[in-house]
Design a protein around this motif. Structure first.
Motif, PDB file in Angstrom:
ATOM      1  N   ASP A   1       1.589 -13.134   7.218  1.00 31.53           N
ATOM      2  CA  ASP A   1       2.037 -12.910   5.746  1.00 31.53           C
ATOM      3  C   ASP A   1       1.508 -11.697   5.243  1.00 31.53           C
ATOM      4  O   ASP A   1       2.448 -10.962   4.519  1.00 31.53           O
ATOM      5  CB  ASP A   1       1.566 -14.163   4.916  1.00 31.53           C
ATOM      6  N   TYR A   2       0.510 -11.485   5.453  1.00 34.57           N
ATOM      7  CA  TYR A   2      -0.260 -10.143   4.771  1.00 34.57           C
ATOM      8  C   TYR A   2       0.540  -8.876   5.588  1.00 34.57           C
ATOM      9  O   TYR A   2       0.652  -7.801   4.868  1.00 34.57           O
ATOM     10  CB  TYR A   2      -1.562  -9.904   5.197  1.00 34.57           C
ATOM     11  N   LEU A   3       0.999  -8.939   6.858  1.00 34.42           N
ATOM     12  CA  LEU A   3       1.586  -7.849   7.325  1.00 34.42           C
ATOM     13  C   LEU A   3       2.908  -7.693   6.598  1.00 34.42           C
ATOM     14  O   LEU A   3       3.384  -6.718   6.070  1.00 34.42           O
ATOM     15  CB  LEU A   3       1.695  -8.110   8.800  1.00 34.42           C
ATOM     16  N   GLU A   4       3.720  -8.695   6.293  1.00 34.38           N
ATOM     17  CA  GLU A   4       4.904  -8.813   5.530  1.00 34.38           C
ATOM     18  C   GLU A   4       4.524  -8.413   4.197  1.00 34.38           C
ATOM     19  O   GLU A   4       5.519  -7.505   3.605  1.00 34.38           O
ATOM     20  CB  GLU A   4       5.615 -10.267   5.590  1.00 34.38           C
ATOM     21  N   ILE A   5       3.669  -8.746   3.382  1.00 38.24           N
ATOM     22  CA  ILE A   5       3.027  -8.383   2.163  1.00 38.24           C
ATOM     23  C   ILE A   5       3.128  -6.809   2.047  1.00 38.24           C
ATOM     24  O   ILE A   5       3.558  -5.968   1.166  1.00 38.24           O
ATOM     25  CB  ILE A   5       1.941  -9.206   1.621  1.00 38.24           C
ATOM     26  N   ALA A   6       2.353  -6.273   3.211  1.00 37.76           N
ATOM     27  CA  ALA A   6       2.142  -5.042   3.096  1.00 37.76           C
ATOM     28  C   ALA A   6       3.504  -4.276   3.249  1.00 37.76           C
ATOM     29  O   ALA A   6       3.617  -3.034   2.527  1.00 37.76           O
ATOM     30  CB  ALA A   6       1.236  -4.569   4.298  1.00 37.76           C
ATOM     31  N   LEU A   7       4.382  -4.487   4.044  1.00 30.38           N
ATOM     32  CA  LEU A   7       5.447  -3.675   4.165  1.00 30.38           C
ATOM     33  C   LEU A   7       6.252  -3.999   2.953  1.00 30.38           C
ATOM     34  O   LEU A   7       7.102  -2.937   2.601  1.00 30.38           O
ATOM     35  CB  LEU A   7       6.298  -4.304   5.441  1.00 30.38           C
ATOM     36  N   ALA A   8       6.408  -5.256   2.397  1.00 26.08           N
ATOM     37  CA  ALA A   8       7.357  -5.451   1.073  1.00 26.08           C
ATOM     38  C   ALA A   8       6.729  -4.548  -0.131  1.00 26.08           C
ATOM     39  O   ALA A   8       7.481  -3.791  -0.839  1.00 26.08           O
ATOM     40  CB  ALA A   8       7.220  -6.830   0.920  1.00 26.08           C
ATOM     41  N   SER A   9       5.511  -4.576  -0.078  1.00 21.02           N
ATOM     42  CA  SER A   9       4.770  -3.891  -1.439  1.00 21.02           C
ATOM     43  C   SER A   9       5.092  -2.607  -1.442  1.00 21.02           C
ATOM     44  O   SER A   9       5.093  -1.766  -2.430  1.00 21.02           O
ATOM     45  CB  SER A   9       3.416  -4.458  -1.612  1.00 21.02           C
TER      46      SER A   9
END
Length: 128
Positions: free
Chosen positions: A42-50
């Motif tokens: 989730d944090y990997l996805e959060i990093a790319l999205a943000s």
């Protein structure tokens, strides 16, 4: 820049320190956790999205493009022999097609996107 996972909070939940910020990470119950916080994926996805949303907004602000915000959705769709991430972006604001095209080009230049796209070598050292 340093991030440190150093405090076990529960079965598989950890406290993560990043600068002065503390966040938690856990995994779902089917993986042995308690689903009490976002997972590492989730944090990997959060990093790319943000990173995408911030990069595009910074560019729009600097260029006077009337972007209100970007709706960025990221999902790891394949992992293993072939890795793939789907990123969907919706630009919100009174924008021309040319402005949207430029914003998309800028999204491709977000630092996290560039890092992930280039591939990453990870060096691991065991500390005593």
């Amino acid at each position: 820049m340093s991030v440190e996972a150093s405090k076990k909070l529960d079965t598989l939940a950890f406290e993560i320190l990043s600068h002065e910020f503390k966040v938690r990470s856990d995994v779902t119950e089917d993986k042995g956790g308690k689903n009490s916080a976002p997972s590492p994926h989730d944090y990997l996805e959060i990093a790319l999205a943000s990173c995408t949303a911030i990069t595009v907004q910074m560019y729009a602000n600097r260029k006077g493009i009337p972007l209100e915000y970007s709706d960025v959705k990221v999902n790891i769709t394949s992992e293993g022999a072939s890795n793939e991430i789907l990123r969907e972006i919706r630009f919100v604001g009174n924008l021309t097609e040319d402005q949207k095209k430029h914003l998309l080009m800028i999204a491709e230049k977000c630092p996290v996107h560039k890092l992930l796209s280039a591939g990453i070598k990870i060096k691991t050292e065991v500390l005593n």
